[in-house]
Scaffold this motif. Structure first.
Motif: not given
Lengths: 372, 241
Positions: B50-57
């Protein structure tokens, strides 16, 4: 067998979540809600708690707690939090995301004094924050409880409503209900014929009953299949205004179908009485006592769902009333919702009794009824 | 024979439909993601991650892979992935964030996840700048650097992430890599993933990575390389901690 017990409101809530089959709590200590954390910490670490795979996490702050809650629910676990006042403010960040992606988080909110830190005691000042907080359009379900028994009944119900309709769902209580002790009937919901709505994983789900993009607004989920496996990518940042419009309209569409199914209210007193008291939560209990004490001159309309608001029922209740008394432990929070619902309806005279962050005694309301 | 070429160029778990990717020319993110993808392939965990990405690039990676992905915001990726892991202990939970999300707005969550020894793998892409918002100062910006919000040069202090994590968690797996050394980066990715798959606790990898747009080197790969290897790699120690 149902058992009646004498206990504190917060313990009632803690046990309600457990009875509802919740297995995870993420929280941050704050008065008047901390006892729920203590109860869950103890329960999760007990032998039975371990057997039931219970999770308890004391987070770094309410932002962390609410986003952990969001992640846990996306992993398909029935989970909840409890908060109050400034903690409720911090959780709006996660609750907004839950509103956007239709993530069925549950929070018990025990209102304390406001604005800001204020007192740890009591208020009804978190109505607007809970119902309409964040940078969305207020698509969250809010139940306002009035008694210890309701803490238990609705403490269970909110989980089912959240998972059935996939909206963030809040039980709005207050410091008085949280800290008072009284008699409560505890029961196993299954024994009462209450079946808990099954949960579902948003992430790493093997088999879905219905496609996830029928729940999450379409611009926010991209589904692709590789080697027969379905992969879901959820998107919180949108590129185009049109996509955002679509997200909001899809949320509204689901809300509008749901609202009439779940709106709840209570009326009390002689239906022909000319004075109508409108109050919610614990203030409605004071209003009932005042109505009893003034010999049938007044009646009560109490919204139980503050959002969606039982507008139809309110219009029905207002018919025939010459005077409406709006009583709340806040300034113009419930009253503004009521006025909005009565827009363009020729209404009776309104008397406001706003007592922000302080309790309202039956005698105060009785006095208003007598003078109405 | 399109497929074999694609297989050579990309890890198997990469989502080809979303390519070409959305990052700037010369950006380090695709290098970091590629290394991650090859590690996922090697460990055969595409369906477990389960891959979580943030805000920004980092958010531009929301559909980089055929891997279940959740895009959240403002430093919240770490707590979200803590919740995902707690909610589903079988998940291999990975948080992918920039140095602003990790060390500024999400610092409280990152540090406390490390203190609690959450069984998640955090990857921080360190480019020394807030990239997507237009080149503002980050907690990793080196002294004297001119950025959009430090027109007279950044002040003297900056964060060294892996040292900080090691300080609060003596048993975590902690390392720093660099995009110029792709094969070593793949090894680090594999080690970090293996650490959480084995249930050993918190894993933390910081990757020194270029932002050619905000560094002003978009047409000068030699300068990009010089900054990365000549400056950053000399200030920020590589390897295990």
């Amino acid at each position: 067998m149902p058992e009646k017990q004498f206990m504190m409101g917060n313990e009632v809530l803690a046990r309600a979540a457990r009875a509802a089959g919740a297995t995870a709590m993420y929280g941050y200590p704050i008065t008047p809600g901390s006892e729920i954390l203590l109860w869950w910490a103890k329960e999760a670490g007990s032998e039975q708690g371990k057997k039931d795979d219970m999770v308890f996490v004391q987070a770094e702050d309410e932002i962390g707690a609410s986003f952990m809650l969001l992640g846990s629910v996306m992993a398909g676990r029935r989970s909840f939090t409890v908060t109050a006042g400034p903690g409720n403010v911090l959780m709006q960040d996660a609750f907004s995301m839950c509103e956007a992606m239709r993530i069925p988080v549950v929070a018990y909110i025990n209102q304390r004094g406001g604005p800001s830190t204020s007192t740890v005691i009591y208020s009804q000042s978190e109505v607007w924050l809970t119902a309409y907080g964040g940078n969305g359009n207020g698509y969250r379900i809010v139940y306002s409880t009035a008694t210890l028994q309701e803490l238990y009944d609705y403490g269970i119900k909110v989980f089912n409503i959240a998972w059935k309709y996939r909206f963030p769902t809040f039980l709005l209580s207050d410091g008085y209900q949280a800290k008072m002790m009284g008699e409560v009937e505890l029961y196993d919901p299954h024994a009462r014929g209450i079946e808990m709505v099954p949960t579902e994983r948003y992430l790493l789900e093997e088999k879905r009953d219905r496609p996830i993009d029928e729940v999450v607004p379409k611009p926010e989920v991209h589904i692709r299949v590789q080697d027969g496996v379905e992969y879901s990518c959820y998107r919180n940042c949108l590129n185009l205004e049109e996509e955002t419009l679509q997200v909001n309209l899809e949320i509204k569409g689901a809300w509008d179908i749901m609202a009439p199914e779940i709106e709840e209210h209570e009326t009390y007193g002689d239906p022909d009485a000319k004075v109508l008291v409108i109050a919610h939560g614990i203030v409605s209990q004071s209003a009932k006592a005042a109505i009893d004490a003034t010999g049938g001159k007044a009646r009560l309309f109490r919204p139980i769902t503050l959002n969606p608001f039982p507008k139809k029922a309110l219009l029905e209740a207002v018919r025939g009333a010459e005077t409406v008394i709006l009583a709340e432990s806040a300034i113009n929070q419930l009253a503004r919702i009521v006025r909005d619902a009565l827009y363009e309806t020729p209404g009776p005279r309104m008397i406001e009794h706003f007592r922000p962050s302080i309790g309202i005694y039956p005698e105060e309301i009785a006095e208003l009824i007598k003078n109405a | 024979m399109d497929a074999p070429v694609a297989e050579l160029a990309f890890p198997k778990c990469v989502r080809l439909e979303s390519k070409p990717h959305l990052f700037c020319p010369g950006c380090g993110h695709p290098e970091v993601l590629k290394a991650f993808g090859y590690a996922v392939d090697a460990l055969e965990i595409q369906r477990k991650v389960a891959f979580g990405v943030d805000i920004g690039c980092s958010l531009l990676a929301y559909d980089f892979f055929n891997i279940d992905t959740i895009e959240t915001h403002h430093g919240r990726t770490v707590p979200v992935m803590c919740g995902v892991k707690r909610g589903n202990p079988d998940a291999v939970a990975v948080a992918y964030v920039g140095d602003g999300g990790a060390y500024a707005i999400g610092m409280g969550s990152l540090l406390n996840a490390a203190i609690r020894d959450e069984k998640i793998f955090v990857i921080v892409v360190h480019n020394g700048v807030y990239a997507m918002t237009g080149g503002q100062e980050a907690p990793t910006t080196l002294p004297g650097t001119v950025t959009a919000t430090t027109p007279y040069g950044a002040d003297n202090h900056f964060v060294k992430g892996p040292d900080m994590i090691r300080h609060v968690n003596p048993t975590a797996w902690v390392a720093r890599g660099i995009t110029t050394r792709q094969l070593g980066l793949r090894d680090l990715m594999r080690e970090g993933l293996q650490h959480v798959m084995d249930g050993k606790g918190f894993a933390f990898l910081e990757v020194l990575s270029p932002c050619t747009l905000n560094w002003g080197t978009i047409e000068r790969p030699d300068k990009t390389f010089e900054i990365l290897e000549g400056k950053l790699a000399k200030t920020f120690k590589l390897g295990h901690f």
